[in-house]
Design an enzyme around this catalytic site. Structure first.
Site, short mmCIF file in Angstrom:
data_model
loop_
_atom_site.label_atom_id
_atom_site.label_comp_id
_atom_site.label_asym_id
_atom_site.label_seq_id
_atom_site.Cartn_x
_atom_site.Cartn_y
_atom_site.Cartn_z
N LYS A 113 0.81 -1.22 0.00
CA LYS A 113 0.00 0.00 0.00
C LYS A 113 0.85 1.27 0.00
CE LYS A 113 -4.23 -2.04 1.70
NZ LYS A 113 -3.75 -3.44 1.79
C1 LIG Z 1 -4.23 -4.52 1.06
C2 LIG Z 1 -3.44 -5.77 0.95
C3 LIG Z 1 -3.79 -6.79 0.05
C4 LIG Z 1 -5.01 -6.73 -0.83
O1 LIG Z 1 -4.94 -5.76 -1.84
P1 LIG Z 1 -6.27 -5.25 -2.55
O2 LIG Z 1 -5.87 -4.11 -3.40
O3 LIG Z 1 -7.20 -4.83 -1.43
O4 LIG Z 1 -6.83 -6.38 -3.33
C5 LIG Z 1 -2.98 -7.92 -0.01
N1 LIG Z 1 -1.91 -8.06 0.80
C6 LIG Z 1 -1.55 -7.10 1.67
C7 LIG Z 1 -0.37 -7.32 2.54
C8 LIG Z 1 -2.29 -5.91 1.78
O5 LIG Z 1 -1.94 -4.98 2.66
#
Ligand SMILES: *Cc1c(COP(=O)(O)O)cnc(C)c1O
Length: 537
Positions: A113
């Site tokens: 993120k």
């Molecule tokens: C947010 C997140 C995901 C999922 O990603 P999306 O965009 O919500 O599908 C997967 N793995 C981790 C570690 C995350 O923080």
């Protein structure tokens, strides 16, 4: 470039408006009016680009030069990605023949993120700064501020805090359920001591926190007074930022294989991206990359036992699961960042499925036909979202599912399989395979990749969404039979002593919106008075 809502409102917005408002007035999500195509010579021109230069080229296709001048965009990008610990930003690692891992966790909070939220934080600051300069010229004073408010079950909160800490004219309030996020995640959030960062530890669940945030957003006087802003995964700028690593990994991949991007060899290769998925933001960026022209054969959606997306791609039904008490069920898994009831970004894909399957054989003018088709897609999505609200499911027809399956595959993975995969990748039985410690989210993608039946010339790239040290208990449990494995070996230096650092957190004794409103008001007052006393000296 303008943006439209997925629910058919005729209003078109600029990129800045879309970033600052987040959600469209009709409740829809913003999508670009058209998906830009790549310049003809993109392969040769872009293949030598760094992550940052690629970001500049890609963002320029979605943001008009007269909205953000290229030089400004370039410095926003440089500022955002200079904090990453790897010079490639998102490096691609070869694990074995035809199998690669794309590491997205080299940002400040060790999860993917950061790629989007570092950029979004700087973008918010830039847009506010510009507005305030205009305000001053108009004699209105520097009075545009935003208060970012969000709830988190772990990863989003820390990435948002690191994206927004110390930013001018922005205050950030993040609610988390007290005692229900991992200790590393809790420490990552609460050890940020900047004056504009406020952590609220709420006595309650993640759902309670989310409900409070919703209530405060729909409280018109409170929202107006504080100019609330959202950083959740539906913000278009987050999707945009994530498109970059698909392109960047493609060029890294060709270079690892020593294939020139222009050669005929490169066109014989089939490439699959396998993406651990929750809110559908990460994989949706891959969809845009593919639609722009990046040669991706398939995007593979990997879910944990919260499998609404996997069921959709198998049946065309997008359906919530209800428990006995009528409430929707979320399974707690080893991959908590993917524990969702519905995927908030999926609505964007639904719009394209509706749009692509509208019969456009009637005779009207091309341009008005285009308009009609878009509006019709909006009304179809509107109906679907209504079905989802009232009947807890929506159903697409056969043609629409077929369109989805041109680009996507899916599978779901259990906790046991996740642990087995962590163990197998750590101690591979094949020769020529590198030992690798996976986090449980990435392990979901890797499990799916290994189970896919693929052709001779297909290569797979698995997106690694978190550093394994963030999810220590799942990793330690999976590797407990390996005597030689010590957690210390993978612990980043940034995590050493983290749990003992000074913390700043406000305890919220009841999951009560009124109580949270009072706290926000009081904290903002203190923060603003500290700021003005500083500027007065
Ligand atoms: C947010 C997140 C995901 C999922 O990603 P999306 O965009 O919500 O599908 C997967 N793995 C981790 C570690 C995350 O923080």
């Amino acid at each position: 470039m303008k943006y439209r809502s997925t629910r058919g409102s005729p209003k078109l917005l600029s990129f800045s408006e879309v970033v600052l408002t987040g959600l469209a007035e009709d409740g829809g999500l913003f999508i670009p009016q058209t998906i830009p195509t790549l310049p003809r010579n993109w392969r040769s021109e872009w293949s030598k680009h760094s992550f940052n230069s690629l970001a500049l080229e890609i963002f320029s296709l979605y943001i008009s030069e007269n909205e953000i001048p290229r030089a400004d965009l370039e410095s926003l990008i440089d500022k955002s990605y200079s904090v990453f610990r790897n010079e490639k930003v998102t490096p691609l690692k070869k694990i074995k023949e035809r199998f690669y891992i794309l590491e997205l966790f080299h940002g400040p909070t060790f999860a993917f993120k950061d790629v989007a939220l570092q950029f979004l934080g700087n973008l918010f600051e830039y847009l506010l700064e510009r507005k305030n300069r205009e305000n001053v010229l108009d004699g209105k004073g520097r009075n545009d501020r935003i208060t970012v408010l969000g709830a988190t079950s772990g990863d989003t909160g820390s990435a948002a805090i690191y994206g927004l800490r110390g930013k001018k004219d922005i205050s950030v309030f993040i609610l988390h359920p007290r005692g229900k996020v991992s200790s590393v995640q809790e420490a990552q959030m609460t050890t940020v001591l900047d004056e504009n960062v406020h952590n609220l530890a709420v006595e309650g669940t993640f759902d309670d926190c989310q409900a409070i945030v919703k209530t405060l957003f729909s409280d018109v006087p409170f929202n107006k007074k504080n100019n609330l802003g959202a950083i959740n995964s539906i913000n278009w700028a987050r999707i945009l930022a994530q498109i970059v690593y698909y392109f960047h990994s493609y060029f890294q991949f060709l270079s690892l294989l020593n294939i020139s991007p222009d050669s005929s060899e490169s066109s014989n290769i089939r490439l699959q991206y396998v993406v651990p998925t929750g809110n559908f933001g990460d994989v949706l960026a891959g969809y845009y990359a593919k639609r722009m022209g990046l040669p991706i054969e398939k995007l593979v959606v990997a879910t944990n036992s919260n499998d609404i997306l996997d069921r959709f791609f198998k049946s065309g039904r997008y359906e919530k699961v209800s428990g006995e008490n009528g409430r929707h069920v979320v399974h707690e898994t080893l991959s908590p960042a993917m524990d969702i009831v519905v995927s908030s970004n999926f609505e964007r894909l639904l719009w394209y499925l509706a749009y692509e399957t509208i019969d456009n054989s009637n005779e009207s003018e091309v341009s008005s036909k285009e308009e009609m088709r878009s509006n019709l897609a909006g009304s179809i999505v509107n109906k679907w979202m209504n079905d989802l609200k009232t009947e807890h499911r929506l159903i697409v027809d056969k043609a629409q599912l077929e369109v989805a399956l041109r680009d996507f595959r899916s599978a779901r993975v259990s906790d046991q399989e996740t642990m087995d995969t962590i163990s197998r990748l750590y101690s591979p039985d094949a020769e020529n395979q590198v030992s690798y410690v996976l986090d449980p989210h990435t392990a979901i993608g890797v499990t799916v990749a290994e189970n896919q039946i693929i052709s001779e010339n297909t290569h797979q790239i698995c997106l690694a969404t978190a550093h394994p040290a963030k999810f220590s208990s799942a990793v330690e449990e999976s590797l407990k039979n390996f005597k030689e494995f010590e957690f210390k070996q993978i612990l980043p230096k940034e995590f050493i002593g983290l749990l003992e650092k000074k913390k700043k957190v406000i305890y919220v004794e009841r999951a009560d919106p009124e109580l949270v409103k009072q706290i926000v008001d009081k904290e903002l007052e203190i923060e603003l008075s500290q700021m003005s006393s500083k500027t007065n000296v």
